[in-house]
Design a protein around this motif. Structure first.
Motif, mmCIF file in Angstrom:
data_model
loop_
_atom_site.group_PDB
_atom_site.id
_atom_site.type_symbol
_atom_site.label_atom_id
_atom_site.label_comp_id
_atom_site.label_asym_id
_atom_site.label_seq_id
_atom_site.Cartn_x
_atom_site.Cartn_y
_atom_site.Cartn_z
ATOM 1 N N VAL A 218 7.174 -12.343 -34.503
ATOM 2 C CA VAL A 218 7.381 -11.113 -33.727
ATOM 3 C C VAL A 218 8.763 -11.146 -33.105
ATOM 4 O O VAL A 218 9.337 -12.212 -32.852
ATOM 5 N N TYR A 219 9.301 -9.949 -32.883
ATOM 6 C CA TYR A 219 10.503 -9.792 -32.062
ATOM 7 C C TYR A 219 10.155 -8.741 -31.017
ATOM 8 O O TYR A 219 9.613 -7.678 -31.350
ATOM 9 N N ALA A 220 10.448 -9.019 -29.764
ATOM 10 C CA ALA A 220 10.015 -8.112 -28.695
ATOM 11 C C ALA A 220 11.129 -7.852 -27.691
ATOM 12 O O ALA A 220 11.894 -8.752 -27.340
ATOM 13 N N GLU A 221 11.228 -6.600 -27.267
ATOM 14 C CA GLU A 221 12.037 -6.235 -26.103
ATOM 15 C C GLU A 221 11.070 -5.758 -25.035
ATOM 16 O O GLU A 221 10.241 -4.870 -25.288
ATOM 17 N N VAL A 222 11.128 -6.359 -23.891
ATOM 18 C CA VAL A 222 10.208 -6.029 -22.795
ATOM 19 C C VAL A 222 11.049 -5.711 -21.558
ATOM 20 O O VAL A 222 12.027 -6.399 -21.274
ATOM 21 N N ARG A 223 10.693 -4.648 -20.860
ATOM 22 C CA ARG A 223 11.462 -4.192 -19.699
ATOM 23 C C ARG A 223 10.524 -3.870 -18.538
ATOM 24 O O ARG A 223 9.382 -3.460 -18.757
ATOM 25 N N ALA A 224 11.087 -3.984 -17.348
ATOM 26 C CA ALA A 224 10.440 -3.398 -16.170
ATOM 27 C C ALA A 224 11.415 -2.371 -15.614
ATOM 28 O O ALA A 224 12.395 -2.730 -14.952
ATOM 29 N N TYR A 225 11.210 -1.097 -15.939
ATOM 30 C CA TYR A 225 12.076 -0.047 -15.402
ATOM 31 C C TYR A 225 11.663 0.261 -13.972
ATOM 32 O O TYR A 225 10.466 0.278 -13.639
ATOM 33 N N ARG A 226 12.693 0.504 -13.134
ATOM 34 C CA ARG A 226 12.433 0.854 -11.730
ATOM 35 C C ARG A 226 13.168 2.148 -11.419
ATOM 36 O O ARG A 226 14.180 2.458 -12.049
ATOM 37 N N ASP A 227 12.686 2.879 -10.440
ATOM 38 C CA ASP A 227 13.388 4.089 -10.024
ATOM 39 C C ASP A 227 14.545 3.772 -9.089
ATOM 40 O O ASP A 227 15.408 4.614 -8.854
ATOM 41 N N ASP A 228 14.575 2.561 -8.532
ATOM 42 C CA ASP A 228 15.564 2.252 -7.491
ATOM 43 C C ASP A 228 16.528 1.152 -7.926
ATOM 44 O O ASP A 228 17.065 0.435 -7.100
ATOM 45 N N GLY A 229 16.774 0.991 -9.221
ATOM 46 C CA GLY A 229 17.720 -0.027 -9.645
ATOM 47 C C GLY A 229 17.719 -0.166 -11.147
ATOM 48 O O GLY A 229 16.972 0.544 -11.834
ATOM 49 N N PRO A 230 18.545 -1.051 -11.670
ATOM 50 C CA PRO A 230 18.594 -1.232 -13.123
ATOM 51 C C PRO A 230 17.298 -1.869 -13.635
ATOM 52 O O PRO A 230 16.579 -2.515 -12.869
ATOM 53 N N ILE A 232 14.657 -4.403 -15.243
ATOM 54 C CA ILE A 232 14.550 -5.855 -15.176
ATOM 55 C C ILE A 232 14.235 -6.374 -16.574
ATOM 56 O O ILE A 232 13.327 -5.864 -17.250
ATOM 57 N N VAL A 233 14.999 -7.389 -17.021
ATOM 58 C CA VAL A 233 14.819 -7.925 -18.376
ATOM 59 C C VAL A 233 14.752 -9.441 -18.329
ATOM 60 O O VAL A 233 14.982 -10.063 -17.288
ATOM 61 N N ARG A 234 14.432 -10.018 -19.517
ATOM 62 C CA ARG A 234 14.473 -11.475 -19.727
ATOM 63 C C ARG A 234 13.792 -12.235 -18.574
ATOM 64 O O ARG A 234 12.710 -11.906 -18.176
ATOM 65 N N HIS A 235 14.489 -13.221 -18.018
ATOM 66 C CA HIS A 235 13.861 -14.084 -17.018
ATOM 67 C C HIS A 235 13.480 -13.319 -15.760
ATOM 68 O O HIS A 235 12.600 -13.745 -15.020
ATOM 69 N N GLY A 236 14.154 -12.182 -15.536
ATOM 70 C CA GLY A 236 13.829 -11.384 -14.362
ATOM 71 C C GLY A 236 12.405 -10.858 -14.389
ATOM 72 O O GLY A 236 11.842 -10.502 -13.353
ATOM 73 N N ASN A 243 6.690 -2.798 -17.695
ATOM 74 C CA ASN A 243 6.073 -1.479 -17.866
ATOM 75 C C ASN A 243 6.548 -0.810 -19.164
ATOM 76 O O ASN A 243 6.237 0.354 -19.399
ATOM 77 N N THR A 244 7.285 -1.563 -19.983
ATOM 78 C CA THR A 244 7.745 -1.025 -21.262
ATOM 79 C C THR A 244 7.871 -2.172 -22.262
ATOM 80 O O THR A 244 8.383 -3.240 -21.904
ATOM 81 N N LEU A 245 7.380 -1.968 -23.459
ATOM 82 C CA LEU A 245 7.542 -3.014 -24.458
ATOM 83 C C LEU A 245 7.678 -2.417 -25.855
ATOM 84 O O LEU A 245 7.060 -1.407 -26.184
ATOM 85 N N PHE A 246 8.549 -3.061 -26.637
ATOM 86 C CA PHE A 246 8.736 -2.736 -28.048
ATOM 87 C C PHE A 246 8.535 -4.036 -28.827
ATOM 88 O O PHE A 246 9.260 -4.988 -28.586
ATOM 89 N N VAL A 247 7.578 -4.057 -29.715
ATOM 90 C CA VAL A 247 7.311 -5.271 -30.482
ATOM 91 C C VAL A 247 7.396 -4.934 -31.972
ATOM 92 O O VAL A 247 6.850 -3.915 -32.407
ATOM 93 N N THR A 248 8.070 -5.775 -32.732
ATOM 94 C CA THR A 248 8.094 -5.655 -34.188
ATOM 95 C C THR A 248 7.395 -6.876 -34.780
ATOM 96 O O THR A 248 7.696 -8.007 -34.397
ATOM 97 N N TYR A 249 6.464 -6.628 -35.685
ATOM 98 C CA TYR A 249 5.657 -7.697 -36.277
ATOM 99 C C TYR A 249 5.963 -7.836 -37.763
ATOM 100 O O TYR A 249 6.209 -6.834 -38.438
#
Lengths: 427, 340
Positions: A218-230, A232-236, A243-249
């Motif tokens: 799998v390859y995945a991009e996972v994010r935590a989008y916030r209304d009050d800032g950029p 959050i990705v990776r170790h953050g 609250n957002t994920l894109f996975v390719t299998y």
């Protein structure tokens, strides 16, 4: 009253127990699949405990003993098997103690929170010689059974090629601060193991393994989008749930697919769950249900073929049943029961009664967990992750290492059961 | 333990099996006898469900068995006849399969028979007994979707079996009685009130002579509308959405849930996000047997005197609307779409 019946203890009487476990158990009794009694229940939340016990008393005509301390229950309750429905981080601790004490265990999804804790649970079952089963109900539903058959033995869409599963919506921000901990633990990465990928997403990961076999990577991009800032990705992501994920299998059988979910997408809600083959496709038609991306086909399914034919849910189920014959139908839908929760319990009890492997055992659970953790580790590390390497220990292990570091502080207590076979129920 | 309510079933076709299975779930009820003009079929049903007695006619069953409740599970053209027999035999409750009758005068006459004989008469609109319907109604009444405005519902499935009553005009067949009763009742129950106007289009099967498709718009006054389709010509499909000024409620399996979980889905606009369809919440309800709940309701009505969930006033109102749908074809001005 409980002579020769499997005596069952429910550890955790929260949402899934109240809403679906106890009702599924009742459906079994109504279908004359009555080889068990619920003899003990445990929860620290008094309302949950009394609600479940009251229900069992009325609907099963049996008064379970009530426990507020799971260790007290394991040591003293008249039980042969337990159902563990606890916050994810506690699964391995409670499960290992129960297995070591000689009890069979039906573990709620997502099995455990990391591969390390998952392996410890599997090892405990092996050493104890007790049954360890994983509760993944949706693969046991008539539509998922039929779709698996249609993709494989039935060859109704030719050679399966690819799948799309996506759901976008705008979920309101969670207001966790004012709520008690038993309602907020899912947002705590150490207790939950993550958010959507491992929680509701576990159902999807189990289903794609059920349909397509073992995944390659799998390859995945996972994010935590916030209304009050950029975002959050990776170790953050350790500090805020995704609250957002894109996975390719890619799967070993050649199937490729995507799984995308977002609760941070303003605008029109979108939903698509399709599997495409060389000669047709399968569609989840229950698009209105926001959870149907996780609980695939729970509100309906259709299969279309290039020759123009359309199979609706009843058509597909009828074709499946006819193809597999009455013995297999009885195994999949015992005494006509089609409720996936009821069937999950039946499989657990039947495996105890006949000392057979449950449909989804610890090794199987660990494989679905490996897919889940590969998604997190891919998001954590920024590269694709091979599932076999996740299983062998060769894959990146950063997301999980931080979770393990927390749970390493706790050792499953060694519990000794008092007169385990001599107790009687209060009923 | 109080004595069990004694039940007899007239008509041993497909739907009788559902009632037999339902009675098994009710400790307060006992199925004592079944009857069918085809005695072999009655015997087979009795054997399948351990029923003590099977009879070749309703008259014999009613003459020989002291029973509390009769379930009339025959074709619609015989419902009124068996209701009269049951009234003459002194039963206390009659559950008559839907559609209760074939026309408003017939349904009204049946209600008069029941009232005269002091019988509790309930039409088998079983979908109404599923908790998902009660939940959807409560959400509407609580204002969760604001003012309800539009209800859209479909209930389709291919029916081309010449032996089935649904394809036989004389038996009371047709899609209006078979499926329209559910659609109309659900609109009344969820929107509230009675339809004041019907616009409909129906097609008649050239092969069978029954109405095999209906598309209808019901006006509930002001801007409240219900839009339906029911068809014997297309594949299985069911859905119900009720849209209001502040959101909508969707039931993916509104009428037949069988052994499945059911979902009640509430979508509301998100505050502060003009683009968003916003928040969607879903309530999953465990499987229940609505036939058992329907019979439990009948038993409760007989025991306590409480009003039934589905009243004879409901049946009359539904049939009045169904008659209007059947009659509306060709009775209203239409605008032909001219080809260029």
């Amino acid at each position: 009253m409980t002579a020769n019946k499997i005596r069952v203890g429910l550890i955790g009487c929260g949402a899934i127990s109240k809403r679906r476990h106890i009702t599924g158990l009742t459906l079994l009794k109504e279908a004359n699949l009555d080889n068990f009694e619920v003899t003990a229940c445990c929860d620290t939340v008094e309302d949950n405990l009394s609600e479940v016990c009251d229900y069992i008393r009325v609907h099963h005509h049996n008064g379970p003993r009530q426990y507020r301390d799971w260790q007290d229950m394991v040591c003293n309750a008249p039980v042969d098997a337990v159902v563990v429905s606890l916050p994810h981080g506690l699964h391995h601790l409670v499960g290992i103690s129960c297995l070591n004490a000689g009890l069979h265990v039906l573990m709620e999804k997502p099995f455990t929170v990391t591969m390390k804790t998952g392996r410890a649970l599997v090892d405990a079952a092996r050493q104890a010689g007790r049954i360890l089963a994983l509760a993944v109900p949706f693969r046991r539903s008539p539509n998922q059974r039929a779709v698996r058959w249609a993709l494989n033995e039935g060859k109704l869409i030719g050679t399966p090629r690819l799948f799309f599963a996506n759901r976008t919506q705008l979920s309101p921000p969670r207001r966790a601060a004012s709520r008690p901990v038993h309602e907020t633990w899912r947002q705590d990465r150490l207790m939950g193991g993550g958010v959507f990928v491992i929680d509701s997403g576990f159902h999807f990961q189990d289903s794609v393994r059920y349909f397509f076999g073992e995944p390659e990577q799998v390859y995945a991009e996972v994010r935590a989008y916030r209304d009050d800032g950029p975002p959050i990705v990776r170790h953050g992501l350790a500090s805020q749930g995704e609250n957002t994920l894109f996975v390719t299998y890619s799967f070993k059988n050649g199937v490729i697919g995507t799984f995308c979910w977002s609760g941070a997408a303003a605008g029109k809600q979108t939903h698509q769950c399709t599997i495409h083959g060389s000669a047709g496709f399968v569609e989840d038609v229950g698009y209105a249900d926001p959870l149907s991306i996780f609980h695939l086909y729970s509100n309906g399914v259709e299969l279309s073929r290039r020759d123009g034919s359309l199979l609706t849910e009843p058509d597909l189920q009828a074709m499946h049943r006819q193809a597999i014959g009455p013995d297999q139908v009885q195994r999949l839908f015992p005494n006509g029961v089609i409720d996936h929760y009821a069937i999950e319990f039946w499989d657990f009890f039947d495996s105890i009664e006949h000392l057979r492997r449950p449909e989804v055992d610890g090794d199987d659970g660990l494989r679905t967990l490996a897919l889940v953790e590969a998604i997190y580790e891919s998001a954590w590390s920024g590269g694709a992750v091979k599932i076999d390497e996740m299983l062998s220990g060769a894959a990146p292990y950063g997301w999980q290492a931080e979770i393990d570091a927390y749970w390493d502080q706790y050792v499953p207590p060694r519990l000794v059961r008092l007169s385990p076979r001599s107790s009687q129920t209060d009923g | 333990m109080p004595s069990q309510t004694r039940i007899g079933i007239i008509g041993c076709g497909a739907i009788a099996n559902a009632h037999c299975a339902a009675i098994r779930q009710l400790p307060q009820a006992q199925l004592v006898a079944v009857a069918d003009v085809d005695l072999a079929r009655a015997n087979a049903l009795a054997a399948r469900y351990d029923v003590p007695s099977a009879y070749p006619s309703a008259a014999q069953l009613l003459a020989q068995e002291p029973i509390d409740i009769v379930i009339i599970a025959t074709w619609p053209d015989s419902h009124a006849h068996f209701l009269q027999l049951a009234a003459d035999a002194g039963v206390r409750g009659v559950l008559v399969e839907k559609p209760m009758g074939r026309s408003l005068p017939e349904v009204e006459a049946m209600v008069t028979v029941a009232n005269t004989a002091d019988i509790i008469l309930i039409e088998g609109l079983m979908y109404r007994h599923h908790p998902q319907i009660a939940l959807a109604r409560r959400l509407v009444l609580d204002g969760v979707i604001g003012e309800p405005v539009l209800l859209r519902a479909s209930f389709n499935g291919i029916n081309n079996d010449p032996k089935n009553w649904r394809t036989q005009p004389a038996a009371g067949g047709g899609v209006i009685g078979d499926r329209g009763c559910y659609l109309v009742d659900s609109a009344r129950y969820l929107l509230g009130g009675e339809p004041t106007r019907v616009e409909a289009d129906v097609t008649i099967s050239p092969r069978f002579g029954v109405i095999d498709q209906m598309v209808a718009i019901l006006s509930f006054g002001d801007e409240k509308r219900a839009i339906f389709d029911a068809s014997f010509l297309v594949h299985d499909e069911q859905s119900l959405t009720i849209s209001g000024t502040r959101g909508r409620i969707t039931l993916p399996r509104p009428y037949i849930v069988s052994g499945y979980e059911s979902s009640v889905i509430v979508t509301s606009p998100a505050a502060g996000h003009p683009l968003g369809e916003g928040d969607t919440r879903v309530e999953h309800l465990p499987p229940v047997n609505p036939y058992a709940l329907e019979l439990a309701n009948m038993c409760e009505v007989l025991t306590t005197g409480s009003p039934p969930l589905v009243t004879t006033a409901d049946s009359i109102a539904v049939q009045r609307t169904l008659d209007a749908i059947a009659q509306s074809k060709g009775s209203r001005p239409t605008t032909e779409v001219m080809s260029q």
